[in-house]
Motif scaffolding. Structure first.
Motif, PDB file in Angstrom:
ATOM      1  N   PHE A 111     -10.596 -30.000 -18.364  1.00 27.07           N
ATOM      2  CA  PHE A 111      -9.502 -29.626 -19.272  1.00 27.07           C
ATOM      3  C   PHE A 111      -9.280 -30.798 -20.206  1.00 27.07           C
ATOM      4  CE2 PHE A 111      -7.834 -31.371 -15.342  1.00 27.07           C
ATOM      5  CZ  PHE A 111      -7.002 -32.388 -15.775  1.00 27.07           C
TER       6      PHE A 111
ATOM      7  N   GLU B 247      -5.510 -41.769 -10.810  1.00 30.61           N
ATOM      8  CA  GLU B 247      -6.906 -41.512 -11.192  1.00 30.61           C
ATOM      9  C   GLU B 247      -7.626 -42.767 -11.687  1.00 30.61           C
ATOM     10  OE1 GLU B 247      -7.660 -37.883 -13.227  1.00 30.61           O
ATOM     11  OE2 GLU B 247      -6.049 -36.860 -12.130  1.00 30.61           O
TER      12      GLU B 247
ATOM     13  N   ASP C 287      -2.545 -38.915 -14.308  1.00 37.70           N
ATOM     14  CA  ASP C 287      -2.645 -37.613 -14.972  1.00 37.70           C
ATOM     15  C   ASP C 287      -1.401 -36.817 -14.571  1.00 37.70           C
ATOM     16  OD1 ASP C 287      -3.318 -35.106 -15.930  1.00 37.70           O
ATOM     17  OD2 ASP C 287      -4.825 -34.723 -14.379  1.00 37.70           O
TER      18      ASP C 287
ATOM     19  N   THR D  69      -8.030 -36.563  -9.128  1.00 35.71           N
ATOM     20  CA  THR D  69      -7.099 -37.197  -8.197  1.00 35.71           C
ATOM     21  C   THR D  69      -7.400 -36.791  -6.760  1.00 35.71           C
ATOM     22  OG1 THR D  69      -4.762 -37.833  -8.033  1.00 35.71           O
ATOM     23  CG2 THR D  69      -5.230 -35.463  -8.037  1.00 35.71           C
TER      24      THR D  69
END
Ligand code: ZN
Length: 282
Positions: free
Chosen positions: A101, A127, A156, A245
């Protein structure tokens, strides 16, 4: 010592010495290099050679004053469900290709940026973040790390309700609110990181550990991701990739735990650095 690169006030800087002093790249190079961070990534190999000659000088670095190392990337990619542990806690199948994404670039923020919390469903995601050097297309996996300028750590941040408000869901907007993509504190040259495929990544919320992994647990490695993406789109200098993650996000807890004003997230990638983000009223 490894080359470290930071951005401050929109200008490219080297981070030198054990006490992390900031040296303005355009000034110290007498204009050989542009102050624009994106130009630095385009000429990363030259910057690396030059940086090896700069070992002293500069001003003390206050991490809170730094921008994200690549502050205005043209493309920002996120990879979803890229740790087995997180796919399992989310109740979703393990992807057979990188679930990709975008985080729109206006969500990029500095390493210690405050994060406005506008809804009750905002979540954390620690992340490993990489920034692309000169980029290109069709980069083979075995040369993928050569296409990466450096490694940083980031969050994120994800508004879960917005992420899943439509069917089928699309993640882009829920991951792109203001300051939802903080990362830094600087980039460490990927070439100088011996354990770049097996780094300790962890995150605390108000001092309590909520996520911890080693990045060799990634389903798709940095090499896999760079190779895969560059087979579809052209990777550009300064592009940013949030690589996924591990388990431990708030939305998968029973009961769920979401971010609220006053919360403090500390996110650490071993050997790279720590970002500190305070949540504030949105
Ligand atoms: Zn993520």
């Amino acid at each position: 010592m490894a080359l470290r690169f930071a951005s401050k006030n929109g200008r490219a800087h080297l981070v030198v010495g054990d006490d992390s002093r900031l040296v303005d790249l355009a000034e110290v190079s007498d204009g050989k290099f542009s102050p624009d961070p994106i130009d630095t990534f385009r000429r990363w190999n030259e910057v690396r050679d030059f940086a090896a000659t700069v070992t002293t000088g500069g001003a003390p670095c206050a991490q809170a004053d730094l921008d994200a190392p690549s502050p205005w990337p043209l493309q920002v990619f996120g990879i979803g469900l890229n740790y087995r542990s997180h796919a399992e806690e989310s109740g979703m199948a393990i992807p057979t290709e990188p679930l990709t994404f975008t985080k729109f670039s206006s969500s990029i923020a500095g390493p210690d940026a405050d994060i406005p919390i506008p809804t009750p469903t905002c979540d954390w995601e620690a992340e490993l973040v990489v920034v692309i050097a000169d980029g290109g297309r069709d980069i083979p996996r075995e040369r993928a790390w050569d296409a990466v300028a450096g490694i940083a750590v980031g969050q994120d941040i994800s508004d879960r309700a917005l992420q899943f408000v439509t069917q089928p869901p699309q993640f882009n907007l829920g991951k792109s609110r203001r300051n939802f993509s903080p990362f830094g504190p600087w980039l460490v040259d990927a070439r100088d990181v011996a354990n770049r495929d097996a780094m300790r990544l962890s995150c605390t919320l108000n001092g309590e550990e909520v996520q911890s992994t080693v990045t060799d647990d990634l389903i798709f490695s940095v090499g896999d991701i760079v190779s895969y993406l560059s087979g579809i789109v052209q990777l550009l200098p300064g592009d940013v990739i949030f690589t996924g993650t591990p388990a431990g996000v708030g939305g998968s807890r029973k009961p769920p735990v979401f971010l609220k004003p006053g919360d403090v997230l500390e996110t650490t990638l071993g050997g790279i650095g720590t970002t500190v983000n305070r949540c504030v009223a949105g």
